[in-house]
Write an enzyme that holds these catalytic residues in place. Structure first.
Site, PDB file in Angstrom:
ATOM      1  N   TYR A 119      53.236 114.975  18.647  1.00 59.89           N
ATOM      2  CA  TYR A 119      52.134 115.133  17.699  1.00 59.89           C
ATOM      3  C   TYR A 119      52.659 115.831  16.446  1.00 59.89           C
ATOM      4  CZ  TYR A 119      49.451 114.341  22.011  1.00 59.89           C
ATOM      5  OH  TYR A 119      48.961 113.836  23.193  1.00 59.89           O
ATOM      6  N   LYS A 177      27.791 110.638  16.341  1.00 54.36           N
ATOM      7  CA  LYS A 177      27.666 110.968  14.901  1.00 54.36           C
ATOM      8  C   LYS A 177      28.065 109.824  13.977  1.00 54.36           C
ATOM      9  CE  LYS A 177      32.287 112.923  14.459  1.00 54.36           C
ATOM     10  NZ  LYS A 177      33.093 114.104  14.272  1.00 54.36           N
ATOM     11  N   GLN A 196      33.524 122.521  16.280  1.00 52.59           N
ATOM     12  CA  GLN A 196      33.719 121.542  17.370  1.00 52.59           C
ATOM     13  C   GLN A 196      34.261 122.231  18.626  1.00 52.59           C
ATOM     14  OE1 GLN A 196      36.315 118.450  15.879  1.00 52.59           O
ATOM     15  NE2 GLN A 196      34.650 117.342  14.890  1.00 52.59           N
ATOM     16  N   ASP A 215      46.416 121.542  25.389  1.00 47.38           N
ATOM     17  CA  ASP A 215      47.356 120.430  25.545  1.00 47.38           C
ATOM     18  C   ASP A 215      47.966 120.055  24.201  1.00 47.38           C
ATOM     19  OD1 ASP A 215      48.275 117.986  27.267  1.00 47.38           O
ATOM     20  OD2 ASP A 215      47.499 117.103  25.413  1.00 47.38           O
ATOM     21  N   GLY A 274      40.931 111.119  25.361  1.00 45.92           N
ATOM     22  CA  GLY A 274      39.918 110.186  24.849  1.00 45.92           C
ATOM     23  C   GLY A 274      38.559 110.429  25.496  1.00 45.92           C
ATOM     24  N   SER A 275      38.337 111.624  26.013  1.00 47.85           N
ATOM     25  CA  SER A 275      37.110 111.942  26.766  1.00 47.85           C
ATOM     26  C   SER A 275      35.857 111.716  25.917  1.00 47.85           C
ATOM     27  CB  SER A 275      37.137 113.389  27.245  1.00 47.85           C
ATOM     28  OG  SER A 275      38.400 113.745  27.770  1.00 47.85           O
ATOM     29  N   LEU A 276      36.008 111.898  24.610  1.00 47.13           N
ATOM     30  CA  LEU A 276      34.858 111.738  23.711  1.00 47.13           C
ATOM     31  C   LEU A 276      34.946 110.409  22.957  1.00 47.13           C
ATOM     32  CD1 LEU A 276      32.405 113.479  23.051  1.00 47.13           C
ATOM     33  CD2 LEU A 276      33.717 114.580  21.242  1.00 47.13           C
TER      34      LEU A 276
HETATM   35  N1  LIG Z   1      48.864 111.646  27.080  1.00 48.41           N
HETATM   36  C1  LIG Z   1      48.604 110.813  26.108  1.00 48.41           C
HETATM   37  O1  LIG Z   1      49.229 109.733  25.965  1.00 48.41           O
HETATM   38  C2  LIG Z   1      47.509 111.165  25.134  1.00 48.41           C
HETATM   39  C3  LIG Z   1      46.973 110.180  24.288  1.00 48.41           C
HETATM   40  C4  LIG Z   1      45.934 110.558  23.431  1.00 48.41           C
HETATM   41  C5  LIG Z   1      45.484 111.869  23.417  1.00 48.41           C
HETATM   42  N2  LIG Z   1      46.046 112.813  24.236  1.00 48.41           N
HETATM   43  C6  LIG Z   1      45.566 114.228  24.274  1.00 48.41           C
HETATM   44  O2  LIG Z   1      44.188 114.240  24.555  1.00 48.41           O
HETATM   45  C7  LIG Z   1      43.486 114.936  23.504  1.00 48.41           C
HETATM   46  C8  LIG Z   1      42.079 114.381  23.367  1.00 48.41           C
HETATM   47  O3  LIG Z   1      42.088 112.992  23.013  1.00 48.41           O
HETATM   48  P1  LIG Z   1      41.832 112.500  21.561  1.00 48.41           P
HETATM   49  O4  LIG Z   1      41.866 113.690  20.639  1.00 48.41           O
HETATM   50  O5  LIG Z   1      42.755 111.395  21.295  1.00 48.41           O
HETATM   51  O6  LIG Z   1      40.349 111.891  21.625  1.00 48.41           O
HETATM   52  P2  LIG Z   1      38.902 112.550  21.858  1.00 48.41           P
HETATM   53  O7  LIG Z   1      39.019 113.897  22.444  1.00 48.41           O
HETATM   54  O8  LIG Z   1      38.062 111.560  22.534  1.00 48.41           O
HETATM   55  O9  LIG Z   1      38.336 112.658  20.354  1.00 48.41           O
HETATM   56  C9  LIG Z   1      38.693 113.725  19.540  1.00 48.41           C
HETATM   57  C10 LIG Z   1      37.971 113.628  18.195  1.00 48.41           C
HETATM   58  O10 LIG Z   1      36.549 113.662  18.361  1.00 48.41           O
HETATM   59  C11 LIG Z   1      35.947 114.394  17.296  1.00 48.41           C
HETATM   60  N3  LIG Z   1      35.199 115.513  17.904  1.00 48.41           N
HETATM   61  C12 LIG Z   1      35.668 116.485  18.736  1.00 48.41           C
HETATM   62  N4  LIG Z   1      34.687 117.314  19.114  1.00 48.41           N
HETATM   63  C13 LIG Z   1      33.548 116.864  18.519  1.00 48.41           C
HETATM   64  C14 LIG Z   1      32.209 117.304  18.537  1.00 48.41           C
HETATM   65  N5  LIG Z   1      31.827 118.361  19.235  1.00 48.41           N
HETATM   66  N6  LIG Z   1      31.311 116.595  17.811  1.00 48.41           N
HETATM   67  C15 LIG Z   1      31.680 115.527  17.098  1.00 48.41           C
HETATM   68  N7  LIG Z   1      32.948 115.053  17.045  1.00 48.41           N
HETATM   69  C16 LIG Z   1      33.880 115.720  17.754  1.00 48.41           C
HETATM   70  C17 LIG Z   1      37.092 114.897  16.416  1.00 48.41           C
HETATM   71  O11 LIG Z   1      37.360 113.978  15.349  1.00 48.41           O
HETATM   72  P3  LIG Z   1      36.414 113.789  14.067  1.00 48.41           P
HETATM   73  O12 LIG Z   1      35.690 115.067  13.832  1.00 48.41           O
HETATM   74  O13 LIG Z   1      37.344 113.417  12.967  1.00 48.41           O
HETATM   75  O14 LIG Z   1      35.514 112.646  14.459  1.00 48.41           O
HETATM   76  C18 LIG Z   1      38.287 114.849  17.345  1.00 48.41           C
HETATM   77  O15 LIG Z   1      39.511 114.713  16.667  1.00 48.41           O
HETATM   78  C19 LIG Z   1      44.416 114.770  22.284  1.00 48.41           C
HETATM   79  O16 LIG Z   1      44.112 115.682  21.258  1.00 48.41           O
HETATM   80  C20 LIG Z   1      45.746 114.994  22.952  1.00 48.41           C
HETATM   81  O17 LIG Z   1      45.957 116.370  23.212  1.00 48.41           O
HETATM   82  C21 LIG Z   1      47.024 112.448  25.109  1.00 48.41           C
END
Ligand SMILES: NC(=O)c1ccc[n+]([C@@H]2O[C@H](COP(=O)([O-])OP(=O)(O)OC[C@H]3O[C@@H](n4cnc5c(N)ncnc54)[C@H](OP(=O)(O)O)[C@@H]3O)[C@@H](O)[C@H]2O)c1
Length: 316
Positions: free
Chosen positions: A57, A212, A284, A52, A202-204
């Site tokens: 971005y 962590k 990751q 995605d 924002g799943s994580l």
């Molecule tokens: N449609 C929309 O409006 C919208 C809005 C937001 C996001 N999105 C999409 O959804 C995706 C996912 O959401 P998000 O990236 O915002 O939040 P997220 O997936 O909840 O958090 C991602 C962050 O968690 C950390 N992480 C990932 N895997 C890990 C692991 N195995 N262990 C420890 N830390 C880990 C990384 O940052 P650190 O290592 O720096 O902690 C990473 O950048 C985005 O990348 C984007 O593609 C869409």
């Protein structure tokens, strides 16, 4: 890797998708391009087929990196990008005007290095442009074969009803995690009833559900995640640490990382096709992909929900 059919489309998506916002070099602090490309490739090597991205971005930079990562590996992948948010420096500007959409899709195809986008998602509704203007433009691009399926993101049920009159909407992308439960009230049942897939972001919990982070963590310059994910504020953070004890207990039982429990909780839900998880590096991506090879039991899902009721709902 477990796969689920994306809504009523013919796409079978991995239950975990790679999110590519953080690698764009804006809003999440600096990132290492070579490592970002390797991260995407590692996710693919470990069975993830859904990637995605969005022009928003890094003003197209995330799409460019995805393009580099998938070069020579396109087969079998579901490339999902978005339309409708332009950038002006740090500002996000909603725009679903036809002229803008025609430009956006050609730029996305070029940056991604593909002939057709598998899942084209309307990033956010644009209050200034009626769907009567936007949708005929999208129908035209669909008929030209520039995308295979249309999805939406951050839409209300009413808005989905309106756009569905023009073209089949196969998915809705929204914020959903153990910590973010608004979607359960009516959007999740609505999408299930309509046969739409849900892709979660924002799943994580922006990393907090990996367990962590320590209290008062100072993010690096340019990392603004605290502004859009409210999990790092003091009281909230403390409540999340209590919840994490339950996740940790389950993770230890299986010998898996805590992050797996958080990710699996999301995709285990009926209606959820894929949990997007943003990645920064190979380690990751590999670790997250491995969460698609095992499942939580219903008893464990209940245990997590009980902990949520006790520690998070109570703290709100
Ligand atoms: N449609 C929309 O409006 C919208 C809005 C937001 C996001 N999105 C999409 O959804 C995706 C996912 O959401 P998000 O990236 O915002 O939040 P997220 O997936 O909840 O958090 C991602 C962050 O968690 C950390 N992480 C990932 N895997 C890990 C692991 N195995 N262990 C420890 N830390 C880990 C990384 O940052 P650190 O290592 O720096 O902690 C990473 O950048 C985005 O990348 C984007 O593609 C869409």
């Amino acid at each position: 890797m477990k796969l689920k059919t994306l809504g009523t489309s013919d796409l079978k998506a991995s239950v975990i998708g790679i999110g590519t916002w953080a690698i764009a070099g804006d809003y999440w602090g600096e990132s290492d391009d070579a490592e970002s490309v390797k991260a995407i490739q590692a996710g693919i090597d470990f069975g993830i087929n859904l990637i995605d991205t969005a022009p928003a971005y890094g003003d197209g930079y995330s799409e460019e990196l995805v393009g580099k990562a998938i070069k020579g590996r396109r087969d079998g992948l579901i490339i999902a990008t978005k339309v409708g948010i332009l950038r002006d420096g740090q500002e996000f500007i909603n725009c679903l005007k036809p002229e803008s959409i025609y430009k956006e899709i050609d730029n996305s195809l070029r940056r991604l290095g593909v002939d057709c986008i598998d899942l084209y998602q309307i990033h956010w509704p644009d209050p200034a442009t009626p769907f009567e203007d936007t949708m005929p433009a999208l129908i035209k691009l669909y008929e030209q074969g520039k995308f295979r399926c249309l999805g939406v993101s951050n839409f209300s049920e009413e808005q989905i009803e309106q756009v569905s009159k023009y073209l089949k909407i196969v998915s809705q992308q929204l914020s959903y995690s153990i910590l973010e439960r608004e979607t359960e009230k009516s959007m999740l049942p609505y999408c299930i009833k309509k046969g739409m897939g849900i892709i979660t972001y924002g799943s994580l919990g922006a990393g907090v559900l990996s367990g962590k982070y320590k209290k008062d963590h100072q993010f690096k310059a340019g990392d603004r995640r605290k502004e859009f994910y409210p999990y790092f504020e003091n009281d909230r953070f403390d409540c999340i640490q209590e919840l994490l004890k339950t996740l940790r207990m389950i993770a230890e039982k299986y010998g898996k990382p805590v992050s797996h429990v958080a990710i699996n909780w999301v995709w285990k839900h009926e209606g959820v096709t894929s949990a997007l998880v943003g990645v920064r590096n190979r380690q990751q991506a590999e670790e997250n992909a491995k969460a698609g090879y095992w499942e939580l039991s219903m008893e464990e899902m209940d245990l997590i929900d009980n902990a949520y009721q006790k520690y998070i709902l109570k703290g709100e």
